[in-house]
Design a protein around this motif. Structure first.
Motif, short mmCIF file in Angstrom:
data_model
loop_
_atom_site.label_atom_id
_atom_site.label_comp_id
_atom_site.label_asym_id
_atom_site.label_seq_id
_atom_site.Cartn_x
_atom_site.Cartn_y
_atom_site.Cartn_z
N VAL A 307 41.98 52.74 30.50
CA VAL A 307 40.98 51.85 31.09
C VAL A 307 40.62 52.35 32.49
CG1 VAL A 307 41.81 49.86 29.79
CG2 VAL A 307 42.66 50.26 32.10
N SER A 308 39.43 51.99 32.93
CA SER A 308 38.94 52.35 34.26
C SER A 308 38.41 51.11 34.94
CB SER A 308 37.82 53.39 34.18
OG SER A 308 38.23 54.55 33.50
N ALA A 309 38.46 51.11 36.27
CA ALA A 309 37.87 50.02 37.03
C ALA A 309 37.43 50.54 38.39
CB ALA A 309 38.85 48.87 37.19
N THR A 310 36.46 49.85 38.97
CA THR A 310 35.88 50.23 40.25
C THR A 310 35.72 48.99 41.11
OG1 THR A 310 34.65 52.06 39.26
CG2 THR A 310 33.90 51.28 41.40
N SER A 311 36.22 49.06 42.32
CA SER A 311 35.99 47.98 43.28
C SER A 311 34.49 47.80 43.50
CB SER A 311 36.68 48.31 44.61
OG SER A 311 36.25 47.43 45.63
N LEU A 312 34.03 46.56 43.56
CA LEU A 312 32.60 46.33 43.79
C LEU A 312 32.18 46.81 45.17
CD1 LEU A 312 31.99 42.86 42.11
CD2 LEU A 312 31.52 45.16 41.25
N ILE A 313 33.13 46.85 46.11
CA ILE A 313 32.82 47.45 47.41
C ILE A 313 32.49 48.92 47.22
CG2 ILE A 313 33.77 48.06 49.66
CD1 ILE A 313 35.44 45.52 49.52
N ASP A 314 33.28 49.61 46.39
CA ASP A 314 33.03 51.01 46.07
C ASP A 314 31.67 51.16 45.39
OD1 ASP A 314 33.11 53.66 45.31
OD2 ASP A 314 34.79 53.44 43.93
#
Length: 320
Positions: A307-314
């Motif tokens: 799985v992958s995820a990205t901070s919304l700030i990023d």
């Protein structure tokens, strides 16, 4: 500041007891995609939550959490041996921050790490020393275990530290999902096995080969009536992935140790690394994530997921 996450399963049986060529092709493609994404992101720091499988940590002193300022891979199974590239001063700063956050964590200036750390590093980056990395080992195979609320607190403490850095950070969780390899339990182990579990560092080549052979043999019958080990549980795996991707971090505090053991296998507690990783990402704010791959692979004794995820700030800072 930018923070991204990759969580993925590992297996010592990759290349030693493989499933069908079609499954190998699909896993290879998913890993190649994950590695390409890491290379494009070019992290300035990786913080890896990983387990140990009685290769570096033993019952002579079994901390629930240990952070390494220096570490080397033991080269078990087909994993790479040698030193990791750890920024020692920054690692100490992170440890101090975690302790100041009322989370007890041990520190090692000479940790031995196994495939639970190095296989994932190699698959994501092409080596074990390519990027600066701080390993945090979470005890996931040697009961008694810290409650899952402590896993959340550990991840959140690390995440607050990372969110204050002016760096591209990749948080990695290595382990899980459902699985139960033939790891002995100290409560009923014969004396010679008990002694290994207490102080079995640096085994002979013959002892390591025998251990590998036992795991391969277990993989050859895993999931069949001939195998007494808890089988894979794809429904549990998918539910766990869904929970973490939708950001239900509060639920981590209520994970029941005995229920996970019964439902998903004794080594399913490696999902602690995923829980810590997502808790760290959530500490920086909201995130968005994707299920990149999942397949129950009995030959590898692994509910195998990526799985992958990205901070919304990023995401806000990234170019369109």
């Amino acid at each position: 500041m930018a923070i991204r996450l990759k969580c993925l399963s590992h297996t010592p049986l990759r290349g030693l007891n493989d499933p069908s060529p079609e499954i190998i092709r699909d896993v290879d493609a998913a890993l190649a995609k994950a590695r390409a994404e890491v290379e494009a992101y070019d992290p300035e720091l990786i913080v890896m939550f990983a387990p140990d499988h009685f290769n570096g940590l033993f019952y002579d002193l079994m901390p629930p959490f240990v952070l390494a300022t220096a570490a080397s891979g033991v080269g078990d199974y087909t994993s790479l041996p040698g030193p990791l590239s750890i920024p020692g001063a920054l690692a100490l700063d992170l440890a101090a921050h975690i302790l100041d956050s009322d989370v007890d964590i041990a520190i090692s200036h000479r940790l031995q790490v196994d495939h639970g750390c190095t296989q994932t590093l190699e698959e994501l980056t092409g080596g074990i020393d390519r990027y600066p990395v701080i390993p945090i080992v979470i005890n996931s195979v040697a009961p008694p275990f810290a409650p899952y609320r402590r896993i959340r607190h550990l991840g959140e403490a690390a995440g607050r530290f990372l969110a204050a850095l002016d760096k591209r950070v990749l948080i990695v969780g290595s382990g899980g999902l459902s699985h139960e390899p033939p790891v002995p339990m100290i409560t009923d182990a014969p004396e010679v096995v008990r002694e290994f579990l207490i102080a079995g560092r640096n085994p002979t080549a013959e002892a390591r080969a025998a251990r590998q052979a036992r795991t391969i043999a277990a993989g050859q019958i895993y999931g069949t009536p001939a195998c007494p080990l808890t089988p894979l549980n794809p429904e549990w795996d998918q539910a766990m992935i869904d929970l973490l991707l939708r950001g239900d971090i509060d639920a981590i505090e209520h994970f029941d140790i005995a229920e996970i053991t019964r439902t998903a296998g004794r080594s399913a507690h490696e999902v602690r690394t995923w829980a810590a990783a997502f808790s760290a990402l959530a500490a920086a704010g909201a995130y968005t994530g994707t299920r990149d791959f999942y397949c129950p692979i009995k030959e590898w004794i692994a509910g195998y997921g990526i799985v992958s995820a990205t901070s919304l700030i990023d995401a806000e800072l990234s170019p369109a």
